[in-house]
Design a protein around this motif. Sequence first.
Motif: not given
Length: 230
Positions: A34-38, A66-68, A73-74, A83-92
């Motif tokens: 997919f090229e769009d999240a919707v 989208l993940a939230r 729960h895949p 790189r600055q999004y790494a922390f939020e990614g692992f929080e999920l």
Amino acid sequence: MEIKFIVIDDEPPALQVIKTYAQQFPWLKLLHTFEDAVSASEYLRQVPADLIFLDINMPDINGLDLARGLTTHPMIIFTTAYRQYAFEGFELDAIDYLLKPIPFQRFEKAVQKAQAHSRQQLLPAGTESLLVHSSYQCVKIPLHDIVYIESMEDYIRIHRTGQAPVLTLMTLKKILEKLPSERFRRIHRSYIVAVDKVRTVVNRKVKLSSAAELPVSDSYIDFIRDWKQL
């Protein structure tokens, strides 16, 4: 063990890279790109996927949002150039975080982590043993052997009576959901203890049957009161 996956990225070249890499692993089955999240979100309401490669920076919906919002729960492997999004990614509870451009070796490591995670076959709470995947094999751990469980970022280390610890890919939150609550309690962001292995509590530290001493944090201070009432 087959893993069904989708890829969500608004950049066609990035989609093609992941498709090409994934072809090297017969157990990865591509369902859709997919090229769009919707559109992807609508698809996931109808078709279950085991794994999502999810770009974070997209024009319609941020990949983190989208993940939230997923009702299922895949496993998720985030992909991004930032790189600055790494922390939020692992929080999920993401399986991994791939920085673009993605080297094949780094992709291989990420999908192997996903494969290990999918092989986790924990038995339901209330049973007397659990199975975890460690070092490419399944390990059966009787619950009465567990002394405490320690967080190691995206891994946990299960400390056992008279045996070497077992390292497995999982979070404390996930394993706690599988353990009987009357026998195992969280006492710190980094520790779960077997209640029957706690010998003393002094100055907000528990001493266990293995002689290990662990702190009790403010968030879990009720454990001390409950333990005294046993």
